[in-house]
Design a protein around this motif. Structure first.
Motif, short mmCIF file in Angstrom:
data_model
loop_
_atom_site.label_atom_id
_atom_site.label_comp_id
_atom_site.label_asym_id
_atom_site.label_seq_id
_atom_site.Cartn_x
_atom_site.Cartn_y
_atom_site.Cartn_z
N PRO A 109 0.85 -1.20 0.08
CA PRO A 109 0.01 0.01 0.07
C PRO A 109 0.98 1.31 0.03
CG PRO A 109 0.22 -0.76 2.22
CD PRO A 109 0.80 -1.81 1.37
N PRO A 110 0.31 2.58 -0.14
CA PRO A 110 1.14 3.60 -0.07
C PRO A 110 1.64 3.67 1.25
CG PRO A 110 -1.11 4.16 -1.15
CD PRO A 110 -1.16 2.73 -0.97
N GLY A 111 3.08 4.32 1.20
CA GLY A 111 3.69 4.32 2.52
C GLY A 111 4.70 3.09 2.56
N SER A 112 4.42 1.99 1.99
CA SER A 112 5.26 0.78 2.16
C SER A 112 6.53 0.88 1.02
CB SER A 112 4.63 -0.51 1.88
OG SER A 112 4.04 -0.13 0.55
N LEU A 113 7.44 -0.05 1.14
CA LEU A 113 8.51 0.00 0.47
C LEU A 113 8.52 -1.27 -0.47
CD1 LEU A 113 11.64 0.94 -0.12
CD2 LEU A 113 12.15 -0.40 1.91
N ALA A 114 8.51 -1.20 -1.70
CA ALA A 114 9.07 -2.46 -2.49
C ALA A 114 10.77 -2.53 -2.93
CB ALA A 114 8.09 -1.86 -3.94
N GLN A 140 13.93 -3.18 7.95
CA GLN A 140 13.30 -4.04 9.11
C GLN A 140 13.82 -3.18 10.47
OE1 GLN A 140 11.88 -6.89 8.85
NE2 GLN A 140 11.12 -6.97 11.03
N VAL A 141 14.90 -2.63 10.36
CA VAL A 141 15.73 -2.00 11.45
C VAL A 141 14.51 -0.73 11.87
CG1 VAL A 141 17.42 -0.20 12.26
CG2 VAL A 141 18.03 -2.24 10.93
N TRP A 142 14.05 -0.14 11.09
CA TRP A 142 13.18 1.24 11.07
C TRP A 142 11.78 0.64 11.08
CZ3 TRP A 142 14.63 5.51 13.33
CH2 TRP A 142 16.23 5.73 13.09
N GLY A 143 11.23 -0.78 11.02
CA GLY A 143 9.91 -0.84 10.93
C GLY A 143 9.11 -0.46 9.74
N ILE A 144 9.78 -0.09 8.88
CA ILE A 144 9.37 0.11 7.63
C ILE A 144 8.36 -1.01 6.89
CG2 ILE A 144 9.57 1.45 5.15
CD1 ILE A 144 12.24 2.55 6.39
N PRO A 145 7.27 -1.03 6.45
CA PRO A 145 6.61 -2.10 6.04
C PRO A 145 7.21 -2.13 4.59
CG PRO A 145 5.00 -0.33 6.36
CD PRO A 145 6.27 -0.14 6.93
N HIS A 146 7.74 -3.62 4.18
CA HIS A 146 8.40 -3.74 2.76
C HIS A 146 8.18 -5.27 2.40
CE1 HIS A 146 11.04 -5.24 6.09
NE2 HIS A 146 11.41 -6.14 4.89
N GLU A 147 8.55 -5.40 1.00
CA GLU A 147 8.28 -6.55 0.50
C GLU A 147 9.61 -6.70 -0.68
OE1 GLU A 147 4.80 -8.11 -2.54
OE2 GLU A 147 4.14 -8.04 -0.18
N GLN A 148 10.40 -7.91 -0.24
CA GLN A 148 11.48 -8.05 -1.12
C GLN A 148 11.15 -9.10 -2.36
OE1 GLN A 148 14.91 -9.14 0.82
NE2 GLN A 148 16.10 -9.54 -1.14
N GLY A 149 11.29 -8.60 -3.40
CA GLY A 149 11.04 -9.64 -4.57
C GLY A 149 9.91 -8.97 -5.30
N GLY A 150 9.76 -9.37 -6.54
CA GLY A 150 8.65 -8.77 -7.33
C GLY A 150 9.31 -8.07 -8.66
N THR A 151 8.35 -7.67 -9.62
CA THR A 151 8.83 -7.08 -10.75
C THR A 151 8.43 -5.43 -10.79
OG1 THR A 151 8.61 -9.21 -11.97
CG2 THR A 151 8.66 -7.01 -13.43
N TYR A 188 23.64 -3.15 -8.27
CA TYR A 188 22.24 -2.16 -8.30
C TYR A 188 21.14 -2.81 -7.84
CZ TYR A 188 18.83 0.63 -10.56
OH TYR A 188 17.56 1.55 -10.66
N ALA A 189 20.61 -1.87 -6.76
CA ALA A 189 19.45 -2.41 -6.17
C ALA A 189 18.46 -1.06 -6.21
CB ALA A 189 19.52 -2.91 -4.79
N ILE A 190 17.04 -1.48 -5.82
CA ILE A 190 15.92 -0.38 -5.94
C ILE A 190 15.22 -0.35 -4.66
CG2 ILE A 190 13.80 0.24 -7.11
CD1 ILE A 190 14.74 -1.38 -9.29
N ALA A 191 15.14 0.67 -3.84
CA ALA A 191 14.27 1.02 -2.84
C ALA A 191 13.30 1.79 -3.30
CB ALA A 191 14.92 1.37 -1.62
#
Length: 285
Positions: free
Chosen positions: A94-99, A143-154, A198-201
């Motif tokens: 959702p908005p506010g999360s990290l992909a 994870q350190v800052w409790g930012i909701p996130h999901e690793q993986g995907g396109t 290279y990585a994307i946040a």
């Protein structure tokens, strides 16, 4: 190691930056989007570049991607993290999360996407455009800052600057993409040619247009402003991790050109080889 940070709509400040100073860096492909900001965060040398320039005046398709990546390489960066805004195709982001996507589909066009050419040919492998180890560090920092996130995907890279139509958005969702943005390509491919990880946040600002609500610039920027503080904290935690656990060369990114250059050395045009010295000195110095 030295980390390059490409900032877009999601980041405007670097908490914890010490010894910050600006550096103008010309490249064989012209000038990057802005002066480079160099310093240290949590003991890690970093170089920050605002990809849209000061005041966000460069549109996604107008960015000189080759100059941006070459400038980071020239300053000694071995890895690059793109901190960007994106739209989401999945309810779990959702908005506010990290992909933190690991794949990219490129639907941009007309953007110079390689440092090679001019009589010197290379075919780089970007089967896995994101370096898993670096993406894992980004996830751990979240994870350190409790930012909701999901690793993986396109990550679906679109041309911009407009947002997608509802039909385009629903097609992308049906295709199984996770998020949409406008800058990961050709960044990822150019980083691989320059032998940088290279990585994307990607911080989510909206659900694109696949739902009934209409995506507006005002709404996107409101969420983006709220995301900026989290982006700064993420970068700080990421730098602390990388200072303690530098990247390995796993995944082959550090030697991506070993078997990619097809033109025999005897046929390298002097001008093309001289340009490529900026991004691949171990071959062209």
């Amino acid at each position: 190691m030295k980390l390059g940070i490409l900032g877009g709509s999601a980041v405007s400040a670097l908490p914890g930056l010490e010894g910050g100073h600006r550096h103008a860096q010309e490249t064989p492909w012209g000038w990057p989007s802005d002066a480079l900001l160099e310093g240290e965060i949590a003991g890690l040398p970093v170089v920050f570049l605002a990809r849209h320039g000061a005041g966000h005046h460069i549109a996604p398709a107008e960015i000189n991607y080759r100059a941006n990546i070459a400038a980071l390489k020239a300053r000694g960066c071995t890895a690059v993290v793109s901190v960007a805004a994106c739209g989401s195709f999945v309810e779990s982001l959702p908005p506010g999360s990290l992909a933190i996507p690991d794949q990219i589909v490129d639907r941009t066009w007309g953007r110079p996407s390689s440092f090679f050419g001019g009589g010197l040919v290379a075919h780089i492998s970007v089967a896995d455009p994101v370096v898993t180890e670096l993406a894992g560090h980004v996830a751990a920092a979240a994870q350190v800052w409790g930012i909701p996130h999901e690793q993986g995907g396109t990550y679906l890279a679109i041309q911009g600057p407009r947002f997608q139509t509802r039909a385009e958005s629903r097609l992308a969702k049906a295709e199984g993409h996770s998020v949409v943005g406008m800058t990961a390509m050709p960044e990822a491919a150019l980083c691989r040619e320059a032998e940088m990880a290279y990585a994307i946040a990607a911080f989510v600002t909206d659900y694109d247009s696949w739902r009934e609500e209409v995506v507006t610039t005002a709404a996107v920027m409101e969420v983006a402003r709220a995301n900026r503080e989290q982006a700064g904290f993420l970068v700080q935690a990421l730098c602390a991790r990388l200072a303690a656990m530098p990247l390995s060369a796993a995944g082959g990114w550090a030697h991506a050109l070993d078997e990619a250059i097809l033109t025999p050395r005897a046929h390298w045009p002097t001008e093309a080889a001289a340009r490529l010295r900026a991004i691949a000195p171990r071959f062209f110095a």
